[in-house]
Scaffold this active site. Structure first.
Site: not given
Ligand code: E4P
Length: 273
Positions: A97
């Site tokens: 990521k």
């Molecule tokens: C995605 O890859 C993120 O880790 C995640 O969906 C973020 O979610 P949140 O906004 O609920 O923290």
């Protein structure tokens, strides 16, 4: 649409995978911290590398996103390669990521560092999930740079629109895909009226240009939003475990179960034993 679990808790990932329909995992530094803090509070000893290996093994055969925590181009690339070399041999399922733009107050990072890192890593065959996407333009550039997944944070768009407009809300409250209106004006963030609208616009742009990157709808907070992500054409939705459970829940299903079980004929049980 593929369903990923958005979690770094091994117990949650195991439970979700036991359903048999899961297609992958996304983690981020906050999710990993939450998982590790919980284990420490329980007094459990933890070897973080082994813990990550367990996640990769449970999810074998499906992608697992692990995020960089560096934020300059060079450092992100070096860390990404270390993560990939260390962990990909476990189950051959690591995606890295990379934030679309790692600039924040106090960070000596450049606006294009994310894109440069995505390009270099993708060019070397390391699959990238471009994270923290909040506009269709960011998504388009991430795809051009070679990202395999592009992750619009739908729920955080809804949070932002609500908080900018002084609304009180719980994170899991439904936010309409078509947006919210006040004094005959739709509330928006630079032409984006909801998180699902962001997903929809990205899907449309990718279709216009036959972009092969997959749209990974992230930060989804309730089942209805998942439905809308599917209607918008998202390739993947990543969901916390409580939302995955929400997908199979309905009051009338539960009520129907209670009635059927109350009506069971003992003879039926006998002959089907
Ligand atoms: C995605 O890859 C993120 O880790 C995640 O969906 C973020 O979610 P949140 O906004 O609920 O923290």
């Amino acid at each position: 649409m593929k369903i990923f679990i958005d979690s770094a808790k091994v117990s949650e990932i195991e439970e979700a995978f036991s359903s048999g329909f899961l297609d992958g995992v996304t983690t981020n530094p906050s999710l990993l911290k939450g998982a590790v803090d919980e284990l420490k509070e329980r007094g459990e000893k933890l070897d973080l590398a082994q813990y990550i290996e367990r996640i990769l093994t449970v999810a074998e055969g499906t992608p697992v996103s692990l995020e960089v925590t560096e934020y300059t181009y060079q450092n992100m690339v070096e860390q990404a390669k270390r993560i990939y070399e260390r962990f990909n041999p476990i189950a051959n399922n690591v995606y890295i990521k990379i934030p679309i733009n790692p600039v924040f107050e106090g960070a000596e990072a450049g606006e294009f560092d994310g894109l440069k890192a995505i390009k270099e890593l993708s060019g070397e065959g390391i699959p990238v999930n471009c994270t923290l996407v909040f506009t269709p333009e960011q998504a388009l550039l991430a795809a051009k740079a070679g990202a395999a997944f592009v992750s619009p944070f739908a729920g955080r768009v809804d949070d932002y629109i609500r908080s900018q407009n002084g609304m009180r809300f719980n994170k899991s409250d439904y936010f309409p895909a078509q947006g919210m209106w006040r004094e005959e004006q739709v509330l928006e963030d630079n032409g984006i009226v909801s998180g699902i609208d962001l997903v929809e616009q990205i899907v449309e742009i990718f279709l216009n240009y036959e972009v092969t990157a997959e749209v990974l709808a992230a930060s989804l907070r309730n089942a209805r939003q998942v439905r809308e992500a599917a209607l918008a054409g998202a390739d993947i939705a990543t969901l916390p475990l409580y939302v995955i459970k929400d997908l199979v829940s309905h009051h009338k299903t539960r009520e129907g179960m209670e009635k059927f079980i109350a009506d069971v004929l003992p003879e039926y049980v006998e002959i089907t034993r």
